[in-house]
Design an enzyme around this catalytic site. Structure first.
Site, mmCIF file in Angstrom:
data_model
loop_
_atom_site.group_PDB
_atom_site.id
_atom_site.type_symbol
_atom_site.label_atom_id
_atom_site.label_comp_id
_atom_site.label_asym_id
_atom_site.label_seq_id
_atom_site.Cartn_x
_atom_site.Cartn_y
_atom_site.Cartn_z
ATOM 1 N N LYS A 62 0.761 -1.179 0.079
ATOM 2 C CA LYS A 62 -0.052 0.064 0.023
ATOM 3 C C LYS A 62 0.828 1.255 0.152
ATOM 4 O O LYS A 62 1.296 1.518 0.977
ATOM 5 C CB LYS A 62 -0.757 -0.079 1.161
ATOM 6 N N GLU B 16 9.882 2.408 10.944
ATOM 7 C CA GLU B 16 10.741 3.439 10.675
ATOM 8 C C GLU B 16 10.038 4.829 10.809
ATOM 9 O O GLU B 16 9.128 5.283 10.014
ATOM 10 C CB GLU B 16 11.267 3.241 9.209
ATOM 11 N N CYS C 110 12.653 12.080 6.932
ATOM 12 C CA CYS C 110 12.682 11.904 8.377
ATOM 13 C C CYS C 110 14.343 11.680 8.880
ATOM 14 O O CYS C 110 14.638 12.088 9.928
ATOM 15 C CB CYS C 110 12.282 10.291 8.875
ATOM 16 N N GLU D 26 8.588 17.023 15.597
ATOM 17 C CA GLU D 26 9.132 16.753 14.033
ATOM 18 C C GLU D 26 8.013 17.639 13.372
ATOM 19 O O GLU D 26 6.841 17.782 13.634
ATOM 20 C CB GLU D 26 8.953 15.487 13.830
HETATM 21 C C1 UN1 Z 1 13.560 9.168 4.924
HETATM 22 O O1 UN1 Z 1 13.819 10.493 5.012
HETATM 23 O O2 UN1 Z 1 12.795 8.655 5.136
HETATM 24 O O3 UN1 Z 1 19.362 9.553 3.866
HETATM 25 C C2 UN1 Z 1 14.686 8.643 4.137
HETATM 26 C C3 UN1 Z 1 18.626 9.806 3.468
HETATM 27 C C4 UN1 Z 1 17.875 9.391 2.204
HETATM 28 C C5 UN1 Z 1 16.581 8.301 2.882
HETATM 29 C C6 UN1 Z 1 15.859 9.215 3.576
HETATM 30 N N1 UN1 Z 1 18.848 8.340 1.673
HETATM 31 O O4 UN1 Z 1 18.150 11.174 3.509
#
Ligand code: UN1
Length: 503
Positions: free
Chosen positions: A178, A253, A287, A388
């Protein structure tokens, strides 16, 4: 010619199909909101049920395909993605707004993940271990688990689906996928290429729709054996509770409040480039984004001065224009959330030094653009230092030494990525040990993970699993311990031991 308003479908049990209810939802370009990228099936529980049933059926044959044979298909997938890289990246920019330079990087991360899997399929090692009894052989092997439910976010529409889809399949697990409802077109391209690479259709099931209508039934479905989710900590906790009730294996995550520390001995130009890329790349919607800058007091004044000048010069606009450096927020709600945080920061007493408002110049009127925003005078207890935001907002915190920098860094519920700029090897090693985060960069920004390295965080950023690298294959497979006794008699462990005769 851009193909607008295209009709996309679910892929269930080897067929492209509409949702049972026949309803659809639209996906729009956040840089030009009047442009509809496509329409997608608004799926519900009954579509999830069909998809899980198909995946369960496929499991019985897919689990028996030799892993190197599965791996061979990923070589083909990687080649196809290379061939279509430009087209995929442009589609991605249109559906989620980040600039072409970055969507090409996102696609590349998917390609790298496919090629890594092509090699990993010839490893997927177990252990052989000596037995405590004679004429007995002990080993472990890695087994498929069952049906994988994969739920992905919109900020990395190709890379993150690849991080999950590819190892899930390599390990022998059929899937129900999804994708985020902001980025269903890129996800569909991935599935099309997977089919073109020659994967048996039943192993891949794609169900479009919302978290509540598709995500929840998927997480709760008794036929789904494992869940992998990337998204907010709030949703992650809900998924964990629902899946935990059925003792499913879950990889989460989640959020981050990542910081870059700059010490007075650092290479200042490098640190400046790092924070600009970390804070405003992907419009701060990663993130791993740098949302806090922890500056040593000795360099604070000069560094902030240069930073503000550079942030004000960032070119904002439609990411398809190669000269643009920062695209829009994903939608109106997200832009409003960013703005609310800016107002919260001002009320808390932080000093707004640049940005802090919508960007609606010239061609940007029709999109959800926000100016790169910097606060100074932020204290560790302020909400803008702890929560965040997921937007182009950077909170600068002044500290007096390394110990305070580390303490400030750790003063958050999250622990994904961290960074320190310093030339002092002792400070660097102290940071590597003491920063509470799953990832620490020395003289690099908080963003930029490579696909063959473990990726994940501590505290509320996750539940201890890692994506990427060899570690994700541990999540997507089950260890089976095997004992082979070829002595021809009953040998009792712990009891028939200690009988070594003289040689
Ligand atoms: C994310 O922000 O969910 O290291 C992943 C990084 C990318 C992956 C980010 N290669 O910012």
């Amino acid at each position: 010619m851009i193909d607008t308003d295209k009709k996309y479908f679910n892929f269930i049990d080897g067929k492209w199909c509409d949702a049972e209810c026949g309803e659809r939802f639209e996906n729009r370009n956040p840089a030009r909101w009047d442009e509809v990228v496509g329409t997608f099936p608004k799926s519900k529980k009954e579509d999830v049920d069909k998809a899980v049933k198909a995946a369960c059926k496929a499991f019985q044959t897919w689990r028996l395909v030799p892993v190197p044979e599965r791996a061979r298909l990923f070589q083909k997938l990687g080649d196809l993605m290379v061939q279509h890289k430009e087209e995929i990246s442009k589609l991605m920019t249109r559906e989620m707004g980040k600039i072409l330079l970055e969507t090409r990087g996102d696609t590349q991360e998917g390609i790298d993940t496919a090629y890594y899997a092509a090699g990993e399929g010839r490893r997927l090692f177990g252990h052989t271990v000596p037995s405590e009894l004679p004429n007995k052989f002990n080993m472990t092997v890695r087994m498929p688990i069952g049906v994988a439910g994969l739920i992905t976010p919109w900020n990395f529409p190709m890379a993150i689906p690849c991080w999950k889809v590819i190892p899930a399949l390599l390990c022998g697990n059929p899937l129900v996928f999804k994708p985020a409802s902001f980025t269903p077109a890129t996800a569909t391209r991935l599935i099309e290429l997977i089919l073109e690479a020659g994967f048996p259709p039943g192993v891949i099931n794609l169900v479009h729709g919302s978290g509540t209508q598709v995500g929840v039934p998927l997480v709760q479905h008794p036929g789904v054996d494992l869940i992998s989710f990337t998204g907010s900590s709030a949703v992650g906790k809900d998924i964990n509770a629902r899946a935990g009730a059925q003792l499913k294996r879950v990889s989460l995550e989640l959020g981050g409040k990542n910081a870059q520390i700059v010490m007075p001995d650092a290479n200042m130009e490098l640190a400046l480039e790092g924070v600009l890329w970390g804070a405003f790349g992907t419009t701060g919607q990663r993130c791993t984004a740098t949302s806090r800058l922890i500056l040593h007091q000795e360099i604070h004044y000069d560094f902030v001065d240069k930073l503000i000048n550079r942030a004000n010069a960032i070119r904002i606009g439609d990411g398809l224009d190669e000269s643009v450096e920062m695209g829009p927020c994903i939608d109106e709600n997200q832009r409003n959330t960013v703005h609310e945080y800016v107002q919260i920061g001002q009320k808390e007493g932080a000093e707004l030094r640049c940005g802090g408002g919508f960007y609606e110049e010239d061609e940007c009127k029709g999109g959800w653009f926000y100016r790169p925003t910097i606060f100074t005078g932020v204290t560790p207890e302020m909400r803008i230092a702890k929560e965040e935001i997921f937007g182009p907002v950077l909170s600068v915190i002044k500290v007096k030494d390394l110990d305070e920098a580390i303490a400030v860094h750790n003063n958050t519920d999250y622990g994904l990525s961290s960074s320190i700029y310093t030339q002092d090897v002792n400070a660097a090693f102290k940071a590597m040990r003491d920063l509470e985060a799953g990832i620490t960069y020395i003289n690099g920004p908080t963003i930029g993970a490579e696909c063959h390295m473990p990726f994940g965080g501590v505290k509320e950023t996750g539940n201890g699993h890692r994506e990427g690298g060899w570690t994700v294959y541990e999540f997507f497979s089950e260890i089976k311990t095997i004992y082979v006794d070829f002595s021809g008699k009953l040998q009792r462990a712990q009891i028939d031991t200690g009988k070594v005769k003289e040689c």
